[in-house]
Design a protein around this motif. Sequence first.
Motif, PDB file in Angstrom:
ATOM      1  N   CYS A  36       0.730  -1.192   0.061  1.00  9.11           N
ATOM      2  CA  CYS A  36      -0.128  -0.014   0.123  1.00  9.11           C
ATOM      3  C   CYS A  36       0.890   1.192  -0.038  1.00  9.11           C
ATOM      4  O   CYS A  36       0.651   2.221  -0.809  1.00  9.11           O
ATOM      5  CB  CYS A  36      -0.943   0.070   1.428  1.00  9.11           C
ATOM      6  N   SER A  37       1.916   1.029   0.687  1.00 12.22           N
ATOM      7  CA  SER A  37       2.899   2.376   1.031  1.00 12.22           C
ATOM      8  C   SER A  37       3.718   2.635  -0.694  1.00 12.22           C
ATOM      9  O   SER A  37       3.501   3.825  -1.130  1.00 12.22           O
ATOM     10  CB  SER A  37       4.106   2.060   1.584  1.00 12.22           C
ATOM     11  N   GLU A  38       3.596   1.788  -1.204  1.00 11.38           N
ATOM     12  CA  GLU A  38       4.546   1.678  -2.748  1.00 11.38           C
ATOM     13  C   GLU A  38       3.487   2.242  -3.756  1.00 11.38           C
ATOM     14  O   GLU A  38       3.757   3.016  -4.792  1.00 11.38           O
ATOM     15  CB  GLU A  38       5.004   0.300  -3.247  1.00 11.38           C
ATOM     16  N   VAL A  39       2.034   1.805  -3.630  1.00  9.22           N
ATOM     17  CA  VAL A  39       1.191   1.978  -4.558  1.00  9.22           C
ATOM     18  C   VAL A  39       0.673   3.424  -4.308  1.00  9.22           C
ATOM     19  O   VAL A  39       0.614   4.436  -5.227  1.00  9.22           O
ATOM     20  CB  VAL A  39      -0.253   1.121  -4.277  1.00  9.22           C
ATOM     21  N   SER A  40       0.740   4.088  -3.098  1.00  8.87           N
ATOM     22  CA  SER A  40       0.503   5.332  -2.736  1.00  8.87           C
ATOM     23  C   SER A  40       1.647   6.242  -3.269  1.00  8.87           C
ATOM     24  O   SER A  40       1.431   7.285  -3.992  1.00  8.87           O
ATOM     25  CB  SER A  40       0.173   5.457  -1.331  1.00  8.87           C
ATOM     26  N   ALA A  41       2.991   5.743  -2.943  1.00  7.78           N
ATOM     27  CA  ALA A  41       3.934   6.383  -3.608  1.00  7.78           C
ATOM     28  C   ALA A  41       3.848   6.694  -5.213  1.00  7.78           C
ATOM     29  O   ALA A  41       4.185   7.647  -5.771  1.00  7.78           O
ATOM     30  CB  ALA A  41       5.446   5.939  -3.298  1.00  7.78           C
ATOM     31  N   THR A  42       3.541   5.543  -5.977  1.00  6.62           N
ATOM     32  CA  THR A  42       3.315   5.650  -7.176  1.00  6.62           C
ATOM     33  C   THR A  42       2.315   6.491  -7.777  1.00  6.62           C
ATOM     34  O   THR A  42       2.310   7.402  -8.683  1.00  6.62           O
ATOM     35  CB  THR A  42       3.037   4.255  -7.951  1.00  6.62           C
ATOM     36  N   LEU A  43       1.271   6.531  -7.007  1.00  7.99           N
ATOM     37  CA  LEU A  43      -0.107   7.421  -7.302  1.00  7.99           C
ATOM     38  C   LEU A  43       0.347   9.041  -7.160  1.00  7.99           C
ATOM     39  O   LEU A  43      -0.250   9.814  -7.655  1.00  7.99           O
ATOM     40  CB  LEU A  43      -1.181   7.092  -6.453  1.00  7.99           C
ATOM     41  N   GLU A  44       1.363   9.029  -6.161  1.00  5.62           N
ATOM     42  CA  GLU A  44       1.698  10.668  -5.878  1.00  5.62           C
ATOM     43  C   GLU A  44       2.984  10.962  -6.885  1.00  5.62           C
ATOM     44  O   GLU A  44       3.187  11.822  -6.784  1.00  5.62           O
ATOM     45  CB  GLU A  44       2.432  10.806  -4.422  1.00  5.62           C
ATOM     46  N   GLY A  45       3.449  10.021  -7.765  1.00  6.40           N
ATOM     47  CA  GLY A  45       4.372  10.444  -8.939  1.00  6.40           C
ATOM     48  C   GLY A  45       5.925  10.027  -8.458  1.00  6.40           C
ATOM     49  O   GLY A  45       6.738  10.287  -9.261  1.00  6.40           O
ATOM     50  N   ARG A  46       5.944   9.406  -7.389  1.00  6.54           N
ATOM     51  CA  ARG A  46       7.440   8.870  -6.862  1.00  6.54           C
ATOM     52  C   ARG A  46       7.359   7.552  -7.526  1.00  6.54           C
ATOM     53  O   ARG A  46       6.574   6.621  -7.756  1.00  6.54           O
ATOM     54  CB  ARG A  46       7.525   8.850  -5.414  1.00  6.54           C
ATOM     55  N   GLN A  47       8.924   7.101  -7.885  1.00  7.50           N
ATOM     56  CA  GLN A  47       9.232   5.902  -8.474  1.00  7.50           C
ATOM     57  C   GLN A  47       9.008   4.966  -7.326  1.00  7.50           C
ATOM     58  O   GLN A  47       9.644   5.224  -6.286  1.00  7.50           O
ATOM     59  CB  GLN A  47      10.422   5.895  -8.942  1.00  7.50           C
ATOM     60  N   PRO A  48       8.572   3.760  -7.414  1.00  6.00           N
ATOM     61  CA  PRO A  48       8.434   2.667  -6.591  1.00  6.00           C
ATOM     62  C   PRO A  48      10.043   2.236  -5.914  1.00  6.00           C
ATOM     63  O   PRO A  48      10.842   2.476  -6.896  1.00  6.00           O
ATOM     64  CB  PRO A  48       7.826   1.291  -7.236  1.00  6.00           C
ATOM     65  N   ALA A  49       9.968   1.687  -4.764  1.00  2.85           N
ATOM     66  CA  ALA A  49      11.388   1.335  -4.253  1.00  2.85           C
ATOM     67  C   ALA A  49      12.052   0.223  -5.039  1.00  2.85           C
ATOM     68  O   ALA A  49      13.143   0.216  -5.313  1.00  2.85           O
ATOM     69  CB  ALA A  49      11.371   0.776  -2.835  1.00  2.85           C
ATOM     70  N   THR A  50      11.185  -0.566  -5.769  1.00  2.00           N
ATOM     71  CA  THR A  50      11.530  -1.760  -6.270  1.00  2.00           C
ATOM     72  C   THR A  50      11.069  -1.691  -7.789  1.00  2.00           C
ATOM     73  O   THR A  50       9.965  -1.302  -7.742  1.00  2.00           O
ATOM     74  CB  THR A  50      11.358  -3.080  -5.668  1.00  2.00           C
ATOM     75  N   THR A  51      11.688  -2.404  -8.610  1.00  2.00           N
ATOM     76  CA  THR A  51      11.470  -2.456 -10.277  1.00  2.00           C
ATOM     77  C   THR A  51      11.459  -3.700 -10.754  1.00  2.00           C
ATOM     78  O   THR A  51      12.312  -4.678 -10.327  1.00  2.00           O
ATOM     79  CB  THR A  51      12.249  -1.486 -11.012  1.00  2.00           C
ATOM     80  N   ILE A  52      10.444  -4.499 -11.272  1.00  2.00           N
ATOM     81  CA  ILE A  52      10.544  -5.821 -11.773  1.00  2.00           C
ATOM     82  C   ILE A  52      11.366  -5.570 -13.156  1.00  2.00           C
ATOM     83  O   ILE A  52      11.100  -4.880 -14.040  1.00  2.00           O
ATOM     84  CB  ILE A  52       8.907  -6.174 -12.275  1.00  2.00           C
ATOM     85  N   VAL A  53      12.628  -6.443 -13.053  1.00  2.00           N
ATOM     86  CA  VAL A  53      13.400  -6.343 -14.115  1.00  2.00           C
ATOM     87  C   VAL A  53      13.026  -7.223 -15.288  1.00  2.00           C
ATOM     88  O   VAL A  53      13.116  -6.899 -16.499  1.00  2.00           O
ATOM     89  CB  VAL A  53      14.915  -6.720 -13.679  1.00  2.00           C
ATOM     90  N   SER A  54      12.365  -8.582 -14.951  1.00  2.00           N
ATOM     91  CA  SER A  54      12.232  -9.223 -15.900  1.00  2.00           C
ATOM     92  C   SER A  54      10.968 -10.321 -15.553  1.00  2.00           C
ATOM     93  O   SER A  54      10.661 -10.445 -14.282  1.00  2.00           O
ATOM     94  CB  SER A  54      13.282 -10.216 -16.536  1.00  2.00           C
ATOM     95  N   ARG A  55      10.201 -10.977 -16.381  1.00  2.00           N
ATOM     96  CA  ARG A  55       9.073 -11.848 -15.931  1.00  2.00           C
ATOM     97  C   ARG A  55       9.406 -13.181 -16.607  1.00  2.00           C
ATOM     98  O   ARG A  55       9.874 -13.315 -17.581  1.00  2.00           O
ATOM     99  CB  ARG A  55       7.855 -11.116 -16.482  1.00  2.00           C
ATOM    100  N   VAL A  56       9.008 -14.030 -15.838  1.00  2.00           N
ATOM    101  CA  VAL A  56       9.081 -15.442 -16.309  1.00  2.00           C
ATOM    102  C   VAL A  56       7.720 -16.026 -16.800  1.00  2.00           C
ATOM    103  O   VAL A  56       6.639 -15.785 -16.201  1.00  2.00           O
ATOM    104  CB  VAL A  56       9.390 -16.322 -15.229  1.00  2.00           C
ATOM    105  N   PRO A  57       7.714 -16.308 -17.963  1.00  2.00           N
ATOM    106  CA  PRO A  57       6.594 -16.930 -18.659  1.00  2.00           C
ATOM    107  C   PRO A  57       5.847 -18.044 -17.794  1.00  2.00           C
ATOM    108  O   PRO A  57       6.781 -18.856 -17.416  1.00  2.00           O
ATOM    109  CB  PRO A  57       6.795 -17.363 -20.111  1.00  2.00           C
ATOM    110  N   VAL A  58       4.670 -18.177 -17.671  1.00  2.00           N
ATOM    111  CA  VAL A  58       3.833 -19.047 -17.205  1.00  2.00           C
ATOM    112  C   VAL A  58       2.998 -19.849 -17.954  1.00  2.00           C
ATOM    113  O   VAL A  58       2.216 -19.255 -18.621  1.00  2.00           O
ATOM    114  CB  VAL A  58       3.254 -18.670 -15.878  1.00  2.00           C
TER     115      VAL A  58
END
Length: 65
Positions: A36-58
């Motif tokens: 919730c803290s990260e979503v709120s930060a994103t909605l306020e325009g701040r970059q999230p603390a972590t970023t997804i670098v790659s995704r694994v296909p499922v």
Amino acid sequence: MSILREMSSCSLCSLPTPEEPVTADDVEGRFCCRGCSEVSATLEGRQPATTIVSRVPVRISVFPD
């Protein structure tokens, strides 16, 4: 003797916060979790603390192999 503590609620989703709510220096509010803290930060325009670098296909199949 019972001690009642006033329950605070998350600034984003309104769920109860833990005894020590999640907070961040660059986001206003008290949150129930880091998500919730990260979503709120994103909605306020701040970059999230972590970023997804790659995704694994499922592979999902409704029929057994």
